[in-house]
Design an enzyme around this catalytic site. Structure first.
Site, PDB file in Angstrom:
ATOM      1  CD  GLU A 300      -2.718  -1.335  -0.076  1.00  0.00           C
ATOM      2  OE1 GLU A 300      -3.049  -0.320  -0.707  1.00  0.00           O
ATOM      3  OE2 GLU A 300      -2.982  -2.480  -0.469  1.00  0.00           O
ATOM      4  CE1 TYR A 375      -3.241  -6.232  -6.546  1.00  0.00           C
ATOM      5  CE2 TYR A 375      -4.463  -6.878  -8.495  1.00  0.00           C
ATOM      6  CZ  TYR A 375      -4.397  -6.183  -7.309  1.00  0.00           C
ATOM      7  OH  TYR A 375      -5.455  -5.436  -6.876  1.00  0.00           O
TER       8      TYR A 375
END
EC number: 3.4.11.2
Length: 469
Positions: A300, A375
């Site tokens: 993040e 991803y």
């Protein structure tokens, strides 16, 4: 005046093929001022949105995105050479008709008053947008949930600055993007004012309401602030103890941190996954209590560069966000545990090899845009660039790419151009880059695992990364 969108390629048609939402064309929103009066227990929002708008085409009408359950009661046009003839709000669109055509290259303001009970939007990716919690609320809008709480031009290639003035019941705190510039208590309510000076996409705007304690994790290299339920402060300080180390590493590898500070909000509720916003990340209570989420904490944080500063022009390029964020996890563990990124790459390559080979990384489609294959295949593409160029050229290329795209939007050709420059500077033919690019991005079968680094790479790809090698 900004007279065009940030993207460098033409807008593809009139509708976003991923969200199925019609584009709002002919203007750019440069700033949002959102005055939000939120009553937590009844989940009631009374709001005024002031939008600073610049037209780049002549306009006799325009549209904005706003859910129907928030009712618009008044719309005003200010500082414009024309007036508003009428407005209509239906089907998720606020449609405005001007009294006469507004010429191109005009700046004006719209003031929109609206109210209702905000709720998340149902989408093909689940519920997105404004959501009630057991004690407060959160906003997680990716990819198109921003209209669940304010009128906007909700598309990733449109960025604006923001001011938030959020009034909530005591003892709740409202946390938004940017810098807290004011806190005014009046009786049983407090207004929290936040200023976001860096332009951000609408899906990255957030309001987090909860009973939070403010915790300072670190003051360097930028302030790192936590907003955490009191019962979770000790857990948070333990599980996020290395947040400043992560930030320092990423500054070294990627370049200057793109926002004035970094904020971490931990909700009282458990969350399935953490969520990024510009200058801010959102984690659930489970992520603070448990010691197994270090990779997500790193992931993040890296989005502050890849996704939040460097935005997307369109959603089919989401691998540019998630591939780099996933690779940043591997870089963190390469630094912190001396585990080569190549080891993580090899592991996930084997996992991908056992999955269906039907995902095109350059255009995965809306159903698969958040698929883990995007991803991991994106991260393997990045690892392929590193092995092709070697560490010295790769990290120099990466810092140029990040700096050039800072607070703008990027497309794959921006990365490719920087990689081509690195190839030319290091006597590498473009043919190898072309083969890598086509096989990982534009073909379905999983290519061969990226090869070993060039012999002159300091330590070789998959060794401890260092920006100064």
């Amino acid at each position: 005046m900004t007279t065009h969108r940030l993207r460098s390629t033409p807008i593809p048609g009139t509708r976003d093929s991923y969200t199925d939402i019609d584009f709002n064309l002919g203007f750019h929103v440069s700033h949002y001022t959102l005055d939000l009066d939120y009553r937590v227990l009844p989940n009631r929002l009374d709001a005024v949105a002031k939008l600073r708008i610049e037209s780049y085409e002549p306009l006799d009408h325009m549209t904005l995105d706003l859910v129907d359950n928030l009712r618009v009661s008044k719309v005003q046009v200010e500082s414009a050479p024309v007036g508003l003839a009428r407005y209509k709000h239906s089907g998720g669109k606020l449609r405005l008709t001007f009294s006469e055509t507004l010429p191109a290259d005009n700046a004006f303001e719209l003031v929109i008053r609206y109210a209702g009970n905000p709720r998340p939007l149902r989408s093909k990716w689940g519920h997105i947008g404004w959501e009630e919690l057991s004690s407060g609320s959160l906003v997680a809008s990716q990819p198109c949930g921003a209209p669940s709480w304010f009128p906007c031009d909700d598309t990733p290639d449109e960025k604006a600055t923001y001011d938030f003035h959020v009034t909530v019941d005591n003892p709740f705190t409202a946390v938004c993007n940017g810098t807290l510039v004011g806190e005014q208590r009046r009786g049983s309510h407090t207004t929290f004012s936040w200023h976001m000076e860096r332009p951000m996409a609408t899906y990255l705007a957030t309001v987090m309401v909860g009973e939070y304690e403010r915790v300072v994790l670190s003051k360097a290299p930028v302030p790192i602030i936590g907003y955490v339920p009191r019962s979770l402060v000790a857990d948070f300080q333990r599980t996020f103890a290395r947040q400043a180390d992560m930030l320092a590493l990423y500054v070294e590898l990627f370049g200057e941190y793109p926002f004035p500070s970094y904020t971490v909000v931990v909700t009282e509720d458990n969350l399935e996954i953490p969520l990024e916003a510009a200058g801010l990340s959102i984690f659930g209570a489970n992520h603070a209590r448990e010691d197994r989420w270090e990779r997500l904490i790193a992931h993040e944080l890296s989005h502050q560069w890849f996704g939040n500063s460097m935005g997307l022009a369109q959603w089919n390029d989401i691998w540019l966000n998630e591939g780099f964020a996933c690779y940043a996890e591997w870089l963190w563990f390469e630094h912190s545990t001396n585990t080569p990124a190549a080891d993580a790459a090899a592991h996930h390559y084997r996992v991908l090899a056992g999955k269906p080979q039907d995902l095109l990384l350059s255009d995965p489609g809306p159903r698969d845009m958040f698929d883990d294959r995007v991803y991991k295949r994106g991260a393997l593409m990045v690892h392929g660039l590193r092995t092709l160029l070697g560490d010295v050229a790769f990290f120099a290329m990466l810092r140029r790419y990040v700096e050039t795209g800072r607070h703008s939007v990027v497309e794959p050709h921006d990365l490719r151009n920087e990689a081509l420059r690195a190839c030319a500077d290091n006597d590498l033919g473009a043919a190898n880059l072309d083969a890598l690019w086509q096989s990982w991005l534009n073909r379905l079968p999983l290519p061969e695992f990226p090869g070993a680094a060039r012999p002159d790479a300091a330590g070789g790809a998959g060794r401890k990364p260092h920006a100064k090698v």
